[in-house]
Design a protein around this motif. Structure first.
Motif, mmCIF file in Angstrom:
data_model
loop_
_atom_site.group_PDB
_atom_site.id
_atom_site.type_symbol
_atom_site.label_atom_id
_atom_site.label_comp_id
_atom_site.label_asym_id
_atom_site.label_seq_id
_atom_site.Cartn_x
_atom_site.Cartn_y
_atom_site.Cartn_z
ATOM 1 N N PRO A 6 -3.815 3.949 -5.243
ATOM 2 C CA PRO A 6 -2.371 3.939 -5.453
ATOM 3 C C PRO A 6 -1.738 2.726 -4.775
ATOM 4 C CG PRO A 6 -2.946 5.530 -3.757
ATOM 5 C CD PRO A 6 -4.251 5.009 -4.309
ATOM 6 N N THR A 58 -1.338 2.823 -10.232
ATOM 7 C CA THR A 58 -2.684 3.062 -9.708
ATOM 8 C C THR A 58 -3.558 1.902 -10.151
ATOM 9 O OG1 THR A 58 -2.407 5.466 -9.813
ATOM 10 C CG2 THR A 58 -4.643 4.630 -9.639
ATOM 11 N N TRP A 86 2.231 0.119 -4.862
ATOM 12 C CA TRP A 86 3.591 -0.067 -5.359
ATOM 13 C C TRP A 86 3.805 -1.547 -5.616
ATOM 14 C CZ3 TRP A 86 7.173 3.887 -6.189
ATOM 15 C CH2 TRP A 86 6.717 5.162 -5.835
ATOM 16 N N SER A 132 0.833 -1.201 0.000
ATOM 17 C CA SER A 132 0.000 0.000 0.000
ATOM 18 C C SER A 132 0.869 1.252 0.000
ATOM 19 C CB SER A 132 -0.920 -0.003 1.216
ATOM 20 O OG SER A 132 -0.167 0.115 2.410
ATOM 21 N N GLN A 133 0.227 2.381 -0.253
ATOM 22 C CA GLN A 133 0.943 3.645 -0.269
ATOM 23 C C GLN A 133 1.570 3.946 1.090
ATOM 24 O OE1 GLN A 133 1.528 5.697 -2.814
ATOM 25 N NE2 GLN A 133 2.579 7.205 -1.536
ATOM 26 N N TYR A 153 4.723 1.812 1.603
ATOM 27 C CA TYR A 153 5.839 2.301 0.788
ATOM 28 C C TYR A 153 6.428 3.571 1.390
ATOM 29 C CZ TYR A 153 8.615 4.172 -2.996
ATOM 30 O OH TYR A 153 9.655 4.684 -3.715
ATOM 31 N N GLU A 193 5.628 2.425 -8.861
ATOM 32 C CA GLU A 193 4.356 3.069 -8.507
ATOM 33 C C GLU A 193 3.320 2.816 -9.596
ATOM 34 O OE1 GLU A 193 2.691 7.435 -7.044
ATOM 35 O OE2 GLU A 193 4.611 7.273 -8.097
#
Length: 333
Positions: free
Chosen positions: A182, A173, A184, A149-150, A153, A171
């Motif tokens: 978003p 979406t 990774w 998850s964002q 990261y 990265e």
């Protein structure tokens, strides 16, 4: 419902689980538990520091926030593929297993039925089910596809902790049923999932031109030309641009050929102006062929004539002053 608590979440799902029969599914579930347990053990995470939620073809681990997240990530990146490879070596082709995995963090709560709920958990589940992550697993030679998850990261991966290769995370979406999220992805973004990774993008989708300030709509993009179906690659030379329109004539009424109609009447031939007074009924300017109306006389309407020029109108056919066809006392001025 209990108060929300902060947890690190590990979600793991078996690829194409529903394609297996009941015996194979039962075997795969046991193997999944073994692989996840050994991965947690290698990370040094005690069973008392994690809770498990069984989802049939997937498993969710909620890990105490005091557990080192870098330690968990290192084990998921290295030990999870290794443990899975060891299992698949001993399994038949029908019992081979490939996994999608997500590491996320956030707040979750336990409801009155003993089920874990929360928006952060929902987002983690959407990442696990995203088409892009499925495509990554499908197109790679390995048996595990991982995304984080964002928040994971930003808090862990980007700081380049030992054993966590930040440069290998890309990265993206993910398109989910709850909208774009978003994330990774470990490893390259799959080619088949790049369109889904862009919010609102659709391969080959035509876009409606938007008028500019002048009200004109832009033409097709360079290199394409609309065909009968409305789009597609150019198959013919681009059309020659139309010449600029001529300057508009002054305000007024202009005729270029034809026979304009006014209230059922026609204007043909030479045109003459009628000014002043009042004119009712049909007004014919110029010759229209066939019979012609003689000019008015000073005493009123002229008598009608037949083809020989004889007067055919009797007294009753003449119009009296002031009726339709007259303009005041005499002819139009």
């Amino acid at each position: 419902m209990n108060d929300p608590v902060n947890r690190t979440m590990l979600l793991v799902d078996i690829e194409r689980f529903s394609d297996r029969d009941d015996v194979e599914q039962a075997f795969l579930r046991r193997m999944l538990y073994d692989v996840v347990d050994r991965t947690m053990e290698r990370a040094g995470i005690d069973e008392t520091l994690r809770l498990r939620a069984d989802q049939g073809d997937s498993v969710m681990e909620f890990i105490d926030p005091n557990v080192s997240v870098p330690q968990l990530l290192r084990s998921v990146i290295t030990e999870l593929p290794a443990q899975l490879k060891a299992v698949n070596r001993m399994a038949s082709s029908a019992a081979q297993m490939r996994l999608r995995a997500v590491v996320a963090s956030g707040f979750i709560a336990l409801d009155e039925r003993g089920i874990w709920v929360g928006s952060d958990l929902n987002h983690a589940c959407r990442l696990l089910d995203a088409d892009l992550l499925r495509a990554a697993l499908r197109e790679r030679p390995g048996d595990v596809a991982l995304c984080v998850s964002q928040s994971v990261y930003a808090g862990i991966v980007r700081h380049n902790h030992p054993g966590i290769p930040a440069e290998e995370f890309h990265e993206t979406t993910l398109a989910t049923k709850n909208g774009p999220l978003p994330a990774w992805l470990l490893g390259p973004v799959p080619a088949s999932g790049q369109a889904a990774a862009v919010p609102g993008a659709a391969a080959g989708a035509a876009r409606t031109p938007v008028p500019d300030a002048s009200g004109e709509r832009p033409g097709p993009a360079a290199g394409t030309q609309a065909g009968p179906s409305g789009g597609g690659p150019a198959c013919a030379p681009a059309p020659v641009a139309a010449p600029a329109p001529a300057a508009q004539p002054p305000a007024g009424v202009h005729f270029t050929g034809g026979a304009p109609v006014f209230g059922g009447s026609f204007v043909m031939g030479d045109q003459h102006g009628v000014s002043g007074g009042r004119v009712d009924g049909d007004v014919v300017m110029g010759g229209v062929g066939g019979l012609r109306r003689p000019a008015r006389t000073s005493g009123g309407p002229a008598p009608e004539q037949d083809g020989t020029g004889a007067d055919t109108a009797g007294p009753s056919a003449r119009q009296s002053p002031g009726t339709s066809g007259d303009a005041g006392e005499g002819a139009p001025r």
